[in-house]
Motif scaffolding. Sequence first.
Motif, mmCIF file in Angstrom:
data_model
loop_
_atom_site.group_PDB
_atom_site.id
_atom_site.type_symbol
_atom_site.label_atom_id
_atom_site.label_comp_id
_atom_site.label_asym_id
_atom_site.label_seq_id
_atom_site.Cartn_x
_atom_site.Cartn_y
_atom_site.Cartn_z
ATOM 1 N N GLU A 195 37.052 39.371 33.802
ATOM 2 C CA GLU A 195 36.530 40.325 34.790
ATOM 3 C C GLU A 195 37.131 40.077 36.157
ATOM 4 N N THR A 196 37.338 38.794 36.503
ATOM 5 C CA THR A 196 37.953 38.446 37.781
ATOM 6 C C THR A 196 39.381 38.962 37.858
ATOM 7 N N GLU A 197 40.136 38.806 36.778
ATOM 8 C CA GLU A 197 41.515 39.297 36.750
ATOM 9 C C GLU A 197 41.570 40.818 36.883
ATOM 10 N N ASP A 198 40.640 41.500 36.207
ATOM 11 C CA ASP A 198 40.590 42.960 36.312
ATOM 12 C C ASP A 198 40.285 43.399 37.740
ATOM 13 N N MET A 199 39.300 42.735 38.365
ATOM 14 C CA MET A 199 38.922 43.101 39.728
ATOM 15 C C MET A 199 40.069 42.840 40.700
ATOM 16 N N ALA A 200 40.767 41.731 40.538
ATOM 17 C CA ALA A 200 41.917 41.430 41.398
ATOM 18 C C ALA A 200 42.998 42.506 41.259
ATOM 19 N N ARG A 201 43.205 42.965 40.031
ATOM 20 C CA ARG A 201 44.210 44.016 39.802
ATOM 21 C C ARG A 201 43.778 45.321 40.473
ATOM 22 N N TYR A 202 42.499 45.668 40.380
ATOM 23 C CA TYR A 202 42.015 46.883 41.026
ATOM 24 C C TYR A 202 42.175 46.802 42.546
ATOM 25 N N ILE A 203 41.875 45.635 43.104
ATOM 26 C CA ILE A 203 42.004 45.463 44.557
ATOM 27 C C ILE A 203 43.459 45.635 44.989
ATOM 28 N N LEU A 204 44.378 45.053 44.242
ATOM 29 C CA LEU A 204 45.800 45.218 44.547
ATOM 30 C C LEU A 204 46.224 46.681 44.441
ATOM 31 N N ASP A 205 45.760 47.369 43.400
ATOM 32 C CA ASP A 205 46.108 48.780 43.223
ATOM 33 C C ASP A 205 45.562 49.635 44.359
ATOM 34 N N ILE A 206 44.331 49.364 44.758
ATOM 35 C CA ILE A 206 43.723 50.114 45.869
ATOM 36 C C ILE A 206 44.532 49.912 47.149
ATOM 37 N N ASN A 207 44.958 48.693 47.374
ATOM 38 C CA ASN A 207 45.751 48.380 48.566
ATOM 39 C C ASN A 207 47.131 49.030 48.520
ATOM 40 N N GLU A 208 47.810 48.918 47.390
ATOM 41 C CA GLU A 208 49.196 49.372 47.307
ATOM 42 C C GLU A 208 49.329 50.866 47.017
ATOM 43 N N GLU A 209 48.525 51.381 46.087
ATOM 44 C CA GLU A 209 48.664 52.771 45.682
ATOM 45 C C GLU A 209 47.903 53.734 46.592
ATOM 46 N N LEU A 210 46.725 53.323 47.038
ATOM 47 C CA LEU A 210 45.920 54.187 47.909
ATOM 48 C C LEU A 210 46.144 53.884 49.385
ATOM 49 N N ASN A 211 46.973 52.870 49.662
ATOM 50 C CA ASN A 211 47.290 52.470 51.039
ATOM 51 C C ASN A 211 46.026 52.170 51.846
ATOM 52 N N THR A 212 45.099 51.466 51.199
ATOM 53 C CA THR A 212 43.835 51.112 51.849
ATOM 54 C C THR A 212 43.911 49.680 52.378
ATOM 55 N N THR A 213 43.600 49.516 53.638
ATOM 56 C CA THR A 213 43.547 48.186 54.239
ATOM 57 C C THR A 213 42.257 47.499 53.779
ATOM 58 N N ILE A 214 42.345 46.209 53.489
ATOM 59 C CA ILE A 214 41.206 45.499 52.890
ATOM 60 C C ILE A 214 40.918 44.193 53.630
ATOM 61 N N ILE A 215 39.641 43.962 53.910
ATOM 62 C CA ILE A 215 39.173 42.644 54.336
ATOM 63 C C ILE A 215 38.367 42.072 53.181
ATOM 64 N N LEU A 216 38.771 40.901 52.715
ATOM 65 C CA LEU A 216 38.182 40.312 51.511
ATOM 66 C C LEU A 216 37.523 38.975 51.825
ATOM 67 N N ILE A 217 36.278 38.820 51.390
ATOM 68 C CA ILE A 217 35.614 37.518 51.384
ATOM 69 C C ILE A 217 35.508 37.080 49.927
ATOM 70 N N GLU A 218 36.033 35.902 49.625
ATOM 71 C CA GLU A 218 36.027 35.445 48.244
ATOM 72 C C GLU A 218 36.128 33.930 48.185
ATOM 73 N N HIS A 219 35.384 33.315 47.239
ATOM 74 C CA HIS A 219 35.410 31.862 47.068
ATOM 75 C C HIS A 219 36.471 31.403 46.072
ATOM 76 N N ASP A 220 36.962 32.307 45.243
ATOM 77 C CA ASP A 220 37.985 31.951 44.261
ATOM 78 C C ASP A 220 39.329 31.827 44.973
ATOM 79 N N MET A 221 39.734 30.587 45.257
ATOM 80 C CA MET A 221 40.941 30.353 46.044
ATOM 81 C C MET A 221 42.216 30.787 45.332
#
Length: 254
Positions: free
Chosen positions: A184-210
């Motif tokens: 699930e973590t890998e899927d979510m990371a992929r979605y976040i990358l796609d949102i950033n790159e394909e939708l050109n959305t700027t993202i501020i991320l808080i996350e404990h998984d280094m």
Amino acid sequence: MLEVKRIYLSFGGIMAIAGVSFTVNKGEIFSIIGPNGAGKTSVLNTISGIYFPNRGSIKFEGEDITRISVHKRSRLGLVRTFQNLELFKGMTVLDNLMLSRHIYIKYGLFSSIFYFGKALNEEVRHREVVEKVIDYLNLNHVRKKYVYELSYGLQKRVELARALCLEPKLLLLDEPMAGMNMEETEDMARYILDINEELNTTIILIEHDMNVVMDISHRIMALDFGEKVCEGTPSEVINNERVLSAYLGEEKWL
């Protein structure tokens, strides 16, 4: 896109944020890291308007938003998700996503009662936006299910989908992978990358998984006890002595 300048936030005698400053550039993934209680979510809460800082300023696309309300920030394109799920669990996935469009609804009570003309046209337009998000995040198979029926990982994805339905320019993600398994973590990371790159959305991320933070972030800011420890590229931050000290403890690090 975002300029945060020397913000302070305190709760009684506790200083949650102590003079933190940073900028977020358009099109990047900017991550905020730090131990529990470092002030990460408090920073997100001041950006999204849940808290107003005691001092300091916040500018979004050049406009001072330090004292404007949450819903006005949403209209500007500043949208967030929550660390603890804030979904309506007794409603379907589709209804949760349609509800997120409420800030854009312009028809009045009379039109909504008889549901014709302007109300119907608006509903169709909002539904088109929601359908695109459902397809984008692969939620078609659960669209008519009640949220409480879904696994925790899928509920997290619905939370992300609801934020996307607001068509954000700047998306604030508060621990979107918390409580997820590796897949699930890998899927979510992929979605976040796609949102950033394909939708050109700027993202501020808080996350404990280094591992995730270091893999997908363009720049990182580290906090400790409400203070900014350092800011830079992933390689610069991970090798910073103060960051190591904050995570491992001074004695263990030495």
